[in-house]
Each structure stands twice: as structure tokens, then as C-alpha cells.
Design an enzyme around this catalytic site. Structure first.
Site, PDB file in Angstrom:
ATOM      1  N   LYS A 189     -30.547 -12.268  -6.817  1.00  0.00           N
ATOM      2  CA  LYS A 189     -30.408 -11.792  -5.431  1.00  0.00           C
ATOM      3  C   LYS A 189     -31.239 -12.655  -4.486  1.00  0.00           C
ATOM      4  O   LYS A 189     -32.307 -13.127  -4.855  1.00  0.00           O
ATOM      5  CB  LYS A 189     -30.905 -10.328  -5.388  1.00  0.00           C
ATOM      6  N   ASP A 219     -34.599   1.622  -1.002  1.00  0.00           N
ATOM      7  CA  ASP A 219     -34.981   1.855   0.392  1.00  0.00           C
ATOM      8  C   ASP A 219     -33.695   2.037   1.213  1.00  0.00           C
ATOM      9  O   ASP A 219     -33.191   3.146   1.358  1.00  0.00           O
ATOM     10  CB  ASP A 219     -35.842   0.684   0.873  1.00  0.00           C
TER      11      ASP A 219
HETATM   12  C1  R5P Z   1     -37.482  -5.490  -3.676  1.00  0.00           C
HETATM   13  O1  R5P Z   1     -37.972  -6.495  -4.155  1.00  0.00           O
HETATM   14  C2  R5P Z   1     -37.579  -4.139  -4.313  1.00  0.00           C
HETATM   15  O2  R5P Z   1     -37.810  -4.211  -5.687  1.00  0.00           O
HETATM   16  C3  R5P Z   1     -36.304  -3.364  -4.048  1.00  0.00           C
HETATM   17  O3  R5P Z   1     -35.226  -4.071  -4.636  1.00  0.00           O
HETATM   18  C4  R5P Z   1     -36.077  -3.206  -2.581  1.00  0.00           C
HETATM   19  O4  R5P Z   1     -37.190  -2.666  -1.946  1.00  0.00           O
HETATM   20  C5  R5P Z   1     -34.850  -2.331  -2.346  1.00  0.00           C
HETATM   21  O5  R5P Z   1     -34.593  -2.335  -0.978  1.00  0.00           O
HETATM   22  P1  R5P Z   1     -33.200  -1.884  -0.384  1.00  0.00           P
HETATM   23  O6  R5P Z   1     -32.825  -0.576  -1.032  1.00  0.00           O
HETATM   24  O7  R5P Z   1     -33.481  -1.758   1.077  1.00  0.00           O
HETATM   25  O8  R5P Z   1     -32.199  -2.961  -0.667  1.00  0.00           O
END
Ligand code: R5P
Length: 288
Positions: A189, A219
Site C-alpha cells: 500500500k 480509522d
Molecule cells: C497505518 O499505517 C495503520 O496501520 C492503519 O492501516 C491505518 O491507520 C488505517 O487507516 P484508515 O482506516 O484511515 O485507512
């Protein structure tokens, strides 16, 4: 041993007290008209071993101030030892300077928690495990994986692959995979800007498998919803998602509801308001 809490996650504090057969300490969070917070500790804590259950989730700044003021009050009331139990550690995603002149707010938090008078911290799945080293007091860093693994073991799903939604989560994915006897896959990603994620590649075999994506935080749910789509496009049958910290901000709930994910399994480090409780969301307790 005495357990106190602020307003951040009273339900979790109650469950921990029930688990330990200890009554919740008598305290009140007071708020002045100008918004300032004060804390009333309504029983003696002299010489006691105190645990303050207060994840610093949203409203993050209020919850941090409640924690700090409560620690200060307990210290001044002659508690023997104070442990800050922060199942979710707010500001953990600001743990390094990604660009010039960035703050390192996760370290600032460690400084203020220690200065307030905490002797020890208990936390779970820090976004960056190195945050443990930001403290000069002991930090117990607990994983959510055993709780999530038990749930998936009981579901008895066949042909399982555990998927890390980014390169940073591979160790966590491997730990879950080992506990439930699954293979692993990794999503490559990229984050072109905050709260936006782009999938580049998926490494691993997905065809005909039931996939479980595991992350520390969901999040905005962009990462997990997009990841699920990519796994389906590569032949996965059912797609599950799980995480320790259900931040669920912005359009997260709509995204999860509209996604191809069959079930989203989270823990209760962060309380979930009624409007976030959708059918495909399963909440497990970290109280034990
Ligand atoms: C990022 O490095 C974290 O491990 C999560 O993947 C991230 O905080 C998820 O964020 P969202 O749900 O906003 O894509």
C-alpha cells in the site's frame, strides 16, 4: 489495588472491575463553564496501588487532560504507585518526523504522562512499538492478536489466509496466521497523502481462500475497504477484517457497510457509540 477511570471508556473500566471483582474507585470528572476540567477523587488512595483506565481516544485532548489531571490528583493524595492503563494510545501515529519541522507528539505524550506522575503504563498495539522506548518508566505493551485469534479459531473457517494491509503490519499478520494455522499475504500500500491509500500489489496466494485482513487501527476504513476489494479481485472467497483499535472516524461506518467485507471484528479499546453499531461489526472485549 484500586481502579479509577475518567470518561474515555467507562464500560471497559467497569468490565475490568467485574473481571477482578474490585469496585470502581469513587471519582468524578468536573467541568467548569469555560471548559476546564477538574477531578474529584472521593475516597482515600493513600498507599494504594492505583490503575487509571483511560484510553486516549476521541475526544483525544479532553481524554488526555482527564488522565493527566487524575494522575496528578492521585499522586498528591499519596497513592503508592499509579499505572496509566491506556488500551488506545492517542497520537501514536505522530511518532517520527516524516517531513521537516514535524512534531513528535507521541513522545510529547510520553513526557507529560510521566511528568504528571505515572509510574507505569499498560497499553495495547501501539501503532509503532518503538513508542515504548519514549518512556523512562516500564511499559507493558499487550497484543490484541490472542483475543482476535480465539474468535477466528472458534469460527472454524477453512482455507485461511491472513493478510497484512501494509508492509508495516507483517509481524502482526504472521502472529495471527501462526495462531490459527493460516498462510499469509501482504498488500503493498502507498499513502500519497494523509487518509488516502492506494494499493500497488498483493503478494501471496488468494485464489479460493477465505481471507482475514488484520490491522492495528481502522480509522477512515479506506485501507481495509480497498484492501478487501483487491483481495476479492484476486479470487478470495469470504473476506474478514479485524483490528484492535476501532477509531472509525469520518465515513468509516458507511464504507464498511458498503464494502465487500463479510465481517469486521474489533475490540473495545475505544468505546463504540450506538450509531456505529452495524450488523457486520463484532466487538470483542479486552477486559480480561
Ligand atoms: C497505518 O499505517 C495503520 O496501520 C492503519 O492501516 C491505518 O491507520 C488505517 O487507516 P484508515 O482506516 O484511515 O485507512
Amino acid at each position: 489495588l484500586k481502579i479509577f477511570c475518567g470518561n474515555a471508556n467507562r464500560d471497559l473500566a467497569g468490565e475490568i472491575c467485574e473481571y477482578l471483582s474490585v469496585p470502581l474507585g469513587e471519582s468524578k470528572v468536573l467541568r467548569f463553564q469555560d471548559g476546564e476540567i477538574s477531578i474529584a477523587i472521593n475516597e482515600s488512595v493513600r498507599g494504594a496501588d492505583i490503575f487509571v483506565v483511560q484510553p486516549t481516544c476521541a475526544p483525544t485532548n479532553d481524554n488526555i487532560m482527564e488522565l493527566l489531571i487524575m494522575i496528578d490528583a492521585l499522586k498528591r493524595a499519596s497513592a503508592r504507585r499509579i499505572t496509566a492503563v491506556m488500551p488506545y494510545y492517542g497520537y501514536a501515529r505522530q511518532e517520527r518526523k516524516a517531513r521537516a519541522r514535524d512534531p513528535i507528539t507521541a513522545k510529547l505524550m510520553a513526557n507529560v504522562i510521566t511528568t504528571a506522575g505515572a509510574d507505569r503504563v499498560v497499553t495495547m498495539d501501539l501503532h509503532a512499538p518503538a513508542i515504548q522506548g519514549f518512556f523512562d518508566i516500564p511499559v507493558d505493551h499487550l497484543p490484541g492478536v490472542p483475543i482476535l485469534a480465539e474468535y477466528f479459531r472458534e469460527k472454524e473457517l477453512a482455507d485461511l489466509v491472513v493478510v497484512s494491509p501494509d508492509l508495516g503490519g507483517v509481524t502482526r499478520a504472521r502472529s495471527l496466521a501462526e495462531r490459527i494455522g493460516a498462510s499469509i499475504a501482504i498488500i503493498d500500500k502507498r499513502r500519497p497523502e494523509p487518509n488516502v491509500s492506494e494499493i500497488m500489489h498483493v503478494i501471496g496466494e488468494l485464489e479460493g481462500k477465505n481471507a482475514i485482513m488484520i490491522d492495528d487501527i481502522i480509522d477512515t476504513a479506506g485501507t481495509i475497504a480497498q484492501g478487501a476489494r483487491a483481495l476479492r479481485e484476486r479470487g478470495a472467497k469470504e473476506v474478514y477484517a479485524c483490528c484492535t483499535h476501532a477509531v472509525l472516524s469520518g465515513r468509516a461506518i458507511e464504507r464498511l457497510a458498503d464494502s465487500v467485507i463479510n465481517e469486521v471484528v474489533v475490540t473495545n479499546t475505544i468505546p463504540l457509540s450506538e450509531d456505529k453499531r452495524i450488523d457486520k461489526l463484532k466487538v470483542l472485549s479486552v477486559a480480561p
